[in-house]
Scaffold this motif. Structure first.
Motif, mmCIF file in Angstrom:
data_model
loop_
_atom_site.group_PDB
_atom_site.id
_atom_site.type_symbol
_atom_site.label_atom_id
_atom_site.label_comp_id
_atom_site.label_asym_id
_atom_site.label_seq_id
_atom_site.Cartn_x
_atom_site.Cartn_y
_atom_site.Cartn_z
ATOM 1 N N ASP A 329 -36.741 27.299 -25.332
ATOM 2 C CA ASP A 329 -37.668 28.402 -25.021
ATOM 3 C C ASP A 329 -39.065 28.139 -25.590
ATOM 4 O O ASP A 329 -40.053 28.620 -25.053
ATOM 5 N N ARG A 330 -39.121 27.361 -26.679
ATOM 6 C CA ARG A 330 -40.431 27.051 -27.256
ATOM 7 C C ARG A 330 -41.300 26.269 -26.260
ATOM 8 O O ARG A 330 -42.494 26.489 -26.148
ATOM 9 N N MET A 331 -40.663 25.349 -25.529
ATOM 10 C CA MET A 331 -41.435 24.582 -24.534
ATOM 11 C C MET A 331 -42.022 25.510 -23.477
ATOM 12 O O MET A 331 -43.158 25.338 -23.032
ATOM 13 N N ILE A 332 -41.244 26.508 -23.087
ATOM 14 C CA ILE A 332 -41.725 27.475 -22.075
ATOM 15 C C ILE A 332 -42.874 28.293 -22.677
ATOM 16 O O ILE A 332 -43.932 28.440 -22.078
ATOM 17 N N ALA A 333 -42.663 28.772 -23.915
ATOM 18 C CA ALA A 333 -43.690 29.602 -24.560
ATOM 19 C C ALA A 333 -45.001 28.828 -24.713
ATOM 20 O O ALA A 333 -46.084 29.394 -24.598
ATOM 21 N N GLU A 334 -44.885 27.525 -24.949
ATOM 22 C CA GLU A 334 -46.105 26.718 -25.122
ATOM 23 C C GLU A 334 -46.624 26.178 -23.792
ATOM 24 O O GLU A 334 -47.522 25.327 -23.775
ATOM 25 N N GLY A 335 -46.009 26.614 -22.696
ATOM 26 C CA GLY A 335 -46.483 26.199 -21.370
ATOM 27 C C GLY A 335 -46.180 24.743 -21.036
ATOM 28 O O GLY A 335 -46.853 24.129 -20.212
ATOM 29 N N ARG A 336 -45.124 24.190 -21.674
ATOM 30 C CA ARG A 336 -44.819 22.775 -21.445
ATOM 31 C C ARG A 336 -43.534 22.577 -20.642
ATOM 32 O O ARG A 336 -43.005 21.473 -20.556
ATOM 33 N N GLY A 337 -43.002 23.676 -20.085
ATOM 34 C CA GLY A 337 -41.699 23.621 -19.425
ATOM 35 C C GLY A 337 -41.568 22.525 -18.383
ATOM 36 O O GLY A 337 -40.543 21.849 -18.302
ATOM 37 N N GLN A 338 -42.635 22.337 -17.607
ATOM 38 C CA GLN A 338 -42.516 21.348 -16.517
ATOM 39 C C GLN A 338 -42.398 19.912 -17.026
ATOM 40 O O GLN A 338 -42.043 19.014 -16.285
ATOM 41 N N THR A 382 -42.518 12.707 -22.001
ATOM 42 C CA THR A 382 -42.807 12.854 -23.444
ATOM 43 C C THR A 382 -42.589 14.294 -23.908
ATOM 44 O O THR A 382 -42.629 14.586 -25.089
ATOM 45 N N GLY A 383 -42.423 15.193 -22.945
ATOM 46 C CA GLY A 383 -42.295 16.605 -23.319
ATOM 47 C C GLY A 383 -43.670 17.285 -23.382
ATOM 48 O O GLY A 383 -43.764 18.487 -23.614
ATOM 49 N N HIS A 384 -44.730 16.502 -23.188
ATOM 50 C CA HIS A 384 -46.103 17.040 -23.239
ATOM 51 C C HIS A 384 -46.869 16.573 -22.005
ATOM 52 O O HIS A 384 -46.384 15.745 -21.242
ATOM 53 N N ASP A 385 -48.105 17.062 -21.875
ATOM 54 C CA ASP A 385 -48.846 16.730 -20.649
ATOM 55 C C ASP A 385 -49.378 15.298 -20.618
ATOM 56 O O ASP A 385 -50.006 14.895 -19.654
#
Ligand code: IPM
Ligand code: MG
Length: 401
Positions: A329-338, A382-385
């Motif tokens: 859920d942290r990835m979603i909260a930080e806008g990194r879900g995709q 990488t889990g990030h943009d």
């Protein structure tokens, strides 16, 4: 001794340090415990009497695969896994040998609204399928709402949680057989609390429940030419539950003369997995629920991260496949879900394919995944943009199939 303690408690209550209601709480707790004991004994007896032969998934005319996306990144990565399955099974879907069914409603919002770990209508839908691919679901911390995973494992009697970890260049080929329906989990939301004073949870080991997970581990070892099974417990401390778990595993081991069964304690085993000179000698592990939960995250991390490991929950009549990680859920909260890594649930998809009799397609998928992740590293998550999205990764993966 116990009577003595009761007198001491009564004295404390009489001095007014504690309140009379504590005694009432003790009686309530005893009643609650009695119920739990009856419930668990009934479950044991039902397992003992279950003579229905296991379903042979590979012999079904039509196999229905249910897909539940789950919560958080589950919605993102399970779409990708479904795309891969639809690609690999296109002919079978066309001819009707495979049916893919999207199942809605296994979301935290719906579960909270219905106040059910798995809402009845969702469970009924799931039961119309033969196997399930499930995205991670959020588990509320505390409270009494049970985890959807735990409820599904129980409802579908998925007693073997099979988690492979492999690092070929290091000679590591581990398969964990985590007991999945009892141990610390089965009564995890049914403990006892005397508010402000104490709380207690229970761990359950049954004879039949342990025998069947041990059988699954040794059968796997035998079928795959493995010569060693590590029985991992903390039987020096959890004398009854883990002590019996170990004893029963050894009894089962007697039926497999070519395979050695070794006892290990969970603490030293977690250390051994980090010992490079030691770890490649382990092959198959069998262990109670909670230790299995913890050590398989460690093992997955050694392989490259929890995003890289798939997991099969199998029983005699149903099977469910999933990523080993949570809904992030942290990835979603930080806008990194995709940017979430879909490799884990895609690997679970490969396990599903193998389970329903499509071993070649499973091999092909695993080889393509390995190529993308380990060899080419052209499209990297990488889990990030700064990395690829789950969709971009899967697009590329599909070109390799
Ligand atoms: C797992 C997960 C689950 C578990 C959670 C989500 C309930 O960690 O499958 O390993 O603890 O079993
Ligand atoms: Mg876990």
């Amino acid at each position: 001794m116990p009577e003595n303690n009761e007198n001491i408690l009564k004295e404390i209550v009489d001095t007014g340090i504690s309140e009379m209601k504590d005694m009432a709480e003790v009686s309530d707790a005893c009643g609650h415990f009695r119920q739990l004991l009856i419930e668990q004994l009934t479950r044991e007896l039902m397992m003992e009497q279950d003579t229905e032969p296991p379903k042979d998934f590979s012999k079904l005319d039509t196999v229905t695969i249910g897909i539940c996306p789950g919560d958080g990144i589950g919605n993102i990565i399970s779409v990708e896994a479904e795309r891969v399955l639809r690609h690999l099974l296109a002919d079978e879907i066309e001819s009707g040998k495979i049916v893919i069914k999207d199942i809605e409603g296994l979301t935290i919002e719906n579960r909270l609204e219905k106040q059910q770990a798995v809402p009845d209508d969702v469970l009924a839908e799931i039961k119309t399928c033969d196997v399930l691919l499930k995205g991670p679901t959020t588990t509320p911390k505390g409270g009494t709402m049970e985890s959807a995973n735990v409820a599904l494992r129980r409802e579908l009697d998925l007693y073997a949680n099979v988690r492979p970890v492999s690092i070929p260049e290091e000679g590591i080929d581990w398969t964990f057989f985590r007991e999945n329906t009892e141990g610390e989990y089965v009564l995890g939301s049914k403990g006892i609390e005397i508010p402000g004073k104490l709380s207690m949870n229970f761990k359950v080991t049954t004879e039949s429940g342990t025998r069947r997970i041990a059988r699954a581990a040794f059968e796997y070892a035998k079928a795959n030419g493995k010569t060693n099974v590590a029985i991992v417990t903390k039987a020096n401390i959890m004398k009854q539950t883990d002590g019996n778990f170990s004893r029963i595993c050894h009894e089962v081991a007697n039926d497999y003369p070519g395979i050695t069964a070794e006892d290990w304690y969970i603490d030293i085993m977690t250390a051994n997995l980090l010992k490079e000179e030691r770890r490649s000698s382990f092959q198959v592990f069998v262990l109670p629920n909670l230790y299995g939960d913890i050590i398989t995250d460690e093992a997955a991390q050694i392989q490259g991260g929890v995003g890289t490991a798939g997991s099969a929950n199998t029983g005699d009549h149903y099977a469910m496949f999933e990523a080993i990680h949570g809904s992030a859920d942290r990835m979603i909260a930080e806008g990194r879900g995709q940017y979430a890594n879909p490799a884990s649930i895609i690997k679970a998809g490969a396990m599903l394919l193998r389970y329903i009799g499509y071993g070649e397609k499973a091999d092909k998928l695993e080889a393509a995944l390995n190529d993308c992740v380990e060899v080419e590293k052209k499209v990297v998550i990488t889990g990030h943009d700064d990395g690829a999205t789950a969709e971009e990764f899967t697009d590329y993966l599909i070109t390799k199939l």
